[in-house]
Write a protein that holds these residues in place. Structure first.
Motif, PDB file in Angstrom:
ATOM      1  N   MET A   1      40.924  43.452  41.891  1.00 56.78           N
ATOM      2  CA  MET A   1      42.488  42.918  41.738  1.00 56.78           C
ATOM      3  C   MET A   1      42.563  42.332  40.645  1.00 56.78           C
ATOM      4  O   MET A   1      44.011  42.030  39.797  1.00 56.78           O
ATOM      5  CB  MET A   1      42.471  41.613  42.926  1.00 56.78           C
ATOM      6  N   GLU A   2      41.881  41.562  39.960  1.00 59.76           N
ATOM      7  CA  GLU A   2      41.823  40.999  38.807  1.00 59.76           C
ATOM      8  C   GLU A   2      42.321  42.062  37.545  1.00 59.76           C
ATOM      9  O   GLU A   2      43.071  41.810  36.756  1.00 59.76           O
ATOM     10  CB  GLU A   2      40.421  40.185  38.364  1.00 59.76           C
ATOM     11  N   SER A   3      41.428  43.045  37.633  1.00 61.60           N
ATOM     12  CA  SER A   3      41.718  44.094  36.737  1.00 61.60           C
ATOM     13  C   SER A   3      43.106  44.734  36.803  1.00 61.60           C
ATOM     14  O   SER A   3      43.670  44.997  35.700  1.00 61.60           O
ATOM     15  CB  SER A   3      40.703  45.399  36.769  1.00 61.60           C
ATOM     16  N   LEU A   4      43.515  44.898  38.088  1.00 61.66           N
ATOM     17  CA  LEU A   4      44.893  45.344  38.149  1.00 61.66           C
ATOM     18  C   LEU A   4      45.924  44.574  37.670  1.00 61.66           C
ATOM     19  O   LEU A   4      46.879  44.902  37.258  1.00 61.66           O
ATOM     20  CB  LEU A   4      44.999  45.843  39.780  1.00 61.66           C
ATOM     21  N   ALA A   5      45.663  43.483  37.947  1.00 64.15           N
ATOM     22  CA  ALA A   5      46.677  42.068  37.546  1.00 64.15           C
ATOM     23  C   ALA A   5      46.735  42.136  35.982  1.00 64.15           C
ATOM     24  O   ALA A   5      47.663  42.082  35.503  1.00 64.15           O
ATOM     25  CB  ALA A   5      46.153  40.899  38.247  1.00 64.15           C
TER      26      ALA A   5
ATOM     27  N   ALA B   1      45.999  44.633  33.886  1.00 59.84           N
ATOM     28  CA  ALA B   1      46.580  45.775  33.348  1.00 59.84           C
ATOM     29  C   ALA B   1      47.989  45.638  33.652  1.00 59.84           C
ATOM     30  O   ALA B   1      48.817  46.122  32.484  1.00 59.84           O
ATOM     31  CB  ALA B   1      46.122  47.080  34.230  1.00 59.84           C
ATOM     32  N   LEU B   2      48.798  45.080  34.815  1.00 61.47           N
ATOM     33  CA  LEU B   2      50.207  44.951  34.708  1.00 61.47           C
ATOM     34  C   LEU B   2      50.587  43.854  33.726  1.00 61.47           C
ATOM     35  O   LEU B   2      51.409  44.301  32.982  1.00 61.47           O
ATOM     36  CB  LEU B   2      50.368  44.193  36.354  1.00 61.47           C
TER      37      LEU B   2
END
Lengths: 199, 199
Positions: free
Chosen positions: A41-45, A47-48
């Protein structure tokens, strides 16, 4: 949902704003994210946030870039004389994937639609005309899709450049490679028949 | 993609890790996010970070919660005597949506699968047994799905509690309301026939 944690409901809400992600899919994605490795979730956040902060529009072609001028426009090995005009930045992808186009791109940012108030000045058409006047463009490939709006946009640009020396072309229309004839829609068949070529 | 900004490629990469989101869909989502209001990306990133940081597992039922004990377990109006056992936290949703269950929940965290090394201690089965021994549970609804693993997990729990006074039940199996008989699969039809009730 009654009794559901607010942070979970908020995540579902935000995910369901994405195109083609309905409320049920959003919920499934949220549960998947929460049930697995939370670092995802942290990596996706991240990346955004990174994409939001870093990606800008190239000031020359209006495609996506991390610098003032994108890598394609900056590449001295690309042929400046051939300019491929597309509707959206995402339309550059299929050309680059095939590797067939050695020239540059120009993103219009949409197509003309007088009923919706989209006039030439609403798009990057004035910038395109100016660029062609200033540079040694030999060929303009109008790769604008086949909606009536896209076709009239291509026609409009073609007419504005009627007195110029620039060669205007569009992509060939016809049967996609590997398609079965029985599944071809009527309009495509019409175009493929009209534009048939000698073997 | 050649010549694509790294931050864009990274976002596509992260999005394509989501279930049922392939590389093409991930790219479409990324382009959609970048083309629209960029604040949307910030809200989604925030929602992810908030959910990651705030949502924990309820220490009583192992469902999702923002506090040590979730809102359902904490609610004094819920009937403590009826415990609905589910596989995953997301399985609580359909019960809460229908509003039919007035009791509490217990999330096992999976189903038994000896071949994959998932033993009773790998799930929350010991905690479930302990809870039933300590509390006045009258009924245990084993709502565990119909895979062979789920069925044997329900059977296992039923046997462990063979000498207890707790009533063990499972959800009725049969034809979904509103379904056409011709579209019912064989196993569902078999179960619906076997468990037919007197009108």
């Amino acid at each position: 949902m009654l009794n559901s944690p607010p942070a979970l409901e908020n995540l579902v809400q935000e995910l369901s704003k994405l195109p083609s992600i309905g409320r049920k899919t959003a919920r499934r994605l949220a549960f998947h994210l929460l049930s697995g490795d939370r670092e995802k979730m942290e990596s996706l956040a991240d990346a955004l946030t990174q994409a939001k902060d870093k990606i800008v529009h190239c000031s020359r072609c209006y495609g996506f870039s991390e610098s003032e001028i994108c890598q394609i426009c900056e590449n001295p090995r690309r042929d400046e004389g051939i300019l491929c005009v597309v509707e959206r930045a995402s339309d550059i992808l299929p050309f680059e994937n095939s590797g067939i186009h050695k020239g540059l791109y120009f993103v219009l940012g949409g197509v003309l639609s007088p009923l919706d108030g989209i006039k030439p000045e609403s798009l990057h058409i004035p910038e395109l005309i100016k660029r062609i006047e200033q540079e040694n463009t030999r060929e303009l490939i109008l790769a604008l899709g086949s909606s009536p709006e896209a076709e009239s946009t291509a026609l409009y640009i073609d007419r504005v450049l009627a007195n110029s020396q620039v060669r205007r072309t569009r992509l060939a229309r016809g049967i996609p490679v590997g398609s079965e004839l029985e599944f071809i829609d009527d309009i495509t068949m019409l175009r493929a028949f009209e534009e048939r070529v000698k073997i």
